[in-house]
Design an enzyme around this catalytic site. Structure first.
Site, PDB file in Angstrom:
ATOM      1  N   LEU A  21      25.911  69.944  77.218  1.00  0.00           N
ATOM      2  CA  LEU A  21      25.725  68.633  76.584  1.00  0.00           C
ATOM      3  C   LEU A  21      25.389  67.613  77.663  1.00  0.00           C
ATOM      4  CD1 LEU A  21      25.985  66.662  74.134  1.00  0.00           C
ATOM      5  CD2 LEU A  21      28.367  66.313  74.842  1.00  0.00           C
ATOM      6  N   ASP A  75      31.441  50.664  67.768  1.00  0.00           N
ATOM      7  CA  ASP A  75      31.878  49.284  67.522  1.00  0.00           C
ATOM      8  C   ASP A  75      33.078  49.252  66.575  1.00  0.00           C
ATOM      9  OD1 ASP A  75      31.814  46.560  67.801  1.00  0.00           O
ATOM     10  OD2 ASP A  75      30.209  46.241  66.340  1.00  0.00           O
ATOM     11  N   HIS A  92      40.859  49.698  71.965  1.00  0.00           N
ATOM     12  CA  HIS A  92      39.996  50.346  72.961  1.00  0.00           C
ATOM     13  C   HIS A  92      40.580  51.705  73.364  1.00  0.00           C
ATOM     14  CE1 HIS A  92      37.558  46.834  72.999  1.00  0.00           C
ATOM     15  NE2 HIS A  92      38.432  46.069  73.636  1.00  0.00           N
TER      16      HIS A  92
HETATM   17  C1  IPE Z   1      27.881  46.349  71.083  1.00  0.00           C
HETATM   18  O1  IPE Z   1      29.002  45.853  70.443  1.00  0.00           O
HETATM   19  C2  IPE Z   1      28.250  46.901  72.414  1.00  0.00           C
HETATM   20  C3  IPE Z   1      29.111  48.073  72.379  1.00  0.00           C
HETATM   21  C4  IPE Z   1      29.523  48.703  71.326  1.00  0.00           C
HETATM   22  C5  IPE Z   1      29.528  48.538  73.665  1.00  0.00           C
HETATM   23  P1  IPE Z   1      29.397  44.307  70.454  1.00  0.00           P
HETATM   24  O2  IPE Z   1      30.638  44.197  69.659  1.00  0.00           O
HETATM   25  O3  IPE Z   1      29.453  43.821  71.855  1.00  0.00           O
HETATM   26  O4  IPE Z   1      28.133  43.652  69.738  1.00  0.00           O
HETATM   27  P2  IPE Z   1      28.012  42.300  68.914  1.00  0.00           P
HETATM   28  O5  IPE Z   1      28.560  41.201  69.787  1.00  0.00           O
HETATM   29  O6  IPE Z   1      28.814  42.474  67.661  1.00  0.00           O
HETATM   30  O7  IPE Z   1      26.546  42.178  68.621  1.00  0.00           O
HETATM   31  C1  IPE Z   2      33.575  48.007  70.669  1.00  0.00           C
HETATM   32  O1  IPE Z   2      34.577  47.361  69.945  1.00  0.00           O
HETATM   33  C2  IPE Z   2      33.938  48.142  72.132  1.00  0.00           C
HETATM   34  C3  IPE Z   2      33.188  47.242  73.021  1.00  0.00           C
HETATM   35  C4  IPE Z   2      32.217  46.462  72.667  1.00  0.00           C
HETATM   36  C5  IPE Z   2      33.581  47.234  74.418  1.00  0.00           C
HETATM   37  P1  IPE Z   2      34.703  45.775  69.917  1.00  0.00           P
HETATM   38  O2  IPE Z   2      35.591  45.354  71.044  1.00  0.00           O
HETATM   39  O3  IPE Z   2      33.372  45.147  69.892  1.00  0.00           O
HETATM   40  O4  IPE Z   2      35.455  45.560  68.545  1.00  0.00           O
HETATM   41  P2  IPE Z   2      35.147  44.478  67.414  1.00  0.00           P
HETATM   42  O5  IPE Z   2      33.674  44.538  67.132  1.00  0.00           O
HETATM   43  O6  IPE Z   2      35.576  43.166  67.966  1.00  0.00           O
HETATM   44  O7  IPE Z   2      35.967  44.917  66.255  1.00  0.00           O
HETATM   45 MG    MG Z   3      32.096  44.591  68.419  1.00  0.00          MG
END
Ligand code: IPE
Ligand code: IPE
Ligand code: MG
Length: 250
Positions: free
Chosen positions: A139, A28, A45
């Site tokens: 792995l 995240d 990303h």
């Molecule tokens: C969880 O992250 C999903 C992934 C890392 C793929 P999100 O960014 O979607 O989760 P919330 O919305 O903060 O709970």
């Molecule tokens: C995690 O990073 C990737 C996915 C959930 C696809 P985020 O896109 O959730 O990044 P933040 O949480 O907004 O910083």
């Molecule tokens: Mg996120």
């Protein structure tokens, strides 16, 4: 192709004592990483995909047998269409450019989640990646894509109900092991350690069943900055934990 793999690719990993057999990571913070640099979210990303590469290498070097990465949740489809297109485009690109390398490194790729929601060409790339790496043992890499644990549990309950209705399952015989066998993670060990980056401290619908006795490590680093050093810190923290599984403290 399995026949051309170096022999090491077929070695079964033997993790040293204190190293978790299965690590799952909620990757995240990509958006915040990009935002802090004045860049579009897709840049975060893309940088996150580099961190995936480093993390796979770190897992191999620590002889972790199972690594599960939460890459896209079933709820992430609710993001703006442009970001969803960017994310699926990045997935397509990653599958085309990385799978041969994964195969060479002895990584077996599995995907959990509702893969039918992705475009047909991505589904074909996923099938091909799983086929190409199916013989590898170094792995076990599982990528959660369009994954939601509540969905997964409901699907398993539905399968059990159908089997019972058709007379193939005696409801009295449905125990925890049998139910786990109906989940997407059938055959995989439960995660010993779940890491979440970005400072958030929640599961966001990840591995709800499988996490029953997992240890959690929440790290303040944003996913694109996650390095082998952070991986090592999480392993050190895990090694300090006393796991009890409900039993009397030693
Ligand atoms: C969880 O992250 C999903 C992934 C890392 C793929 P999100 O960014 O979607 O989760 P919330 O919305 O903060 O709970
Ligand atoms: C995690 O990073 C990737 C996915 C959930 C696809 P985020 O896109 O959730 O990044 P933040 O949480 O907004 O910083
Ligand atoms: Mg996120």
């Amino acid at each position: 192709m399995p026949a051309t793999l170096p022999s090491a690719a077929r070695e079964r990993p033997a993790a040293p004592g204190g190293v978790p057999a299965h690590i799952a990571i909620i990757m995240d913070g990509n958006g915040r990483w990009a935002g802090a640099r004045g860049l579009p979210r897709i840049a975060g990303h893309r940088a996150g995909a580099q961190a995936v590469r480093r993390t796979i290498e770190a897992a191999i070097s620590h002889r972790v047998g199972w690594l599960t990465l939460y890459a896209f949740s079933s709820e992430n489809w609710r993001r703006p269409a442009g970001e969803v297109t960017d994310l699926t485009g990045l997935l397509r690109h990653y599958l085309k450019s990385e799978v041969a390398e994964l195969a060479r490194n002895g990584v077996r790729l599995r995907v959990i989640g509702e893969r039918g929601r992705f475009a047909e060409d991505i589904q074909a790339l996923l099938r091909e990646a799983e086929r190409l790496t199916a013989g590898n043992l170094r792995l076990n890499l599982t990528v959660a894509l369009s994954y939601g644990a509540r969905d997964e549990i409901v699907a398993a309950a539905r399968r059990a109900a159908e089997a019972a209705q058709q007379g193939r399952l005696d409801p009295a015989s449905l125990d925890e092991a049998a139910f786990a066998g109906l989940l997407a993670t059938t055959g995989m060990p439960d995660p010993d350690l779940i890491i979440r980056t970005s400072g958030e401290r929640r599961l966001s619908n990840f591995l709800l069943w499988q996490a029953a006795y997992a240890e959690f490590v929440f790290m303040d680093v944003l996913w694109p900055d996650f390095s082998p050093e952070h991986f090592g810190q999480a392993l050190d923290e895990y090694a300090r934990r006393e796991r009890r599984f409900g039993a009397r403290p030693a």
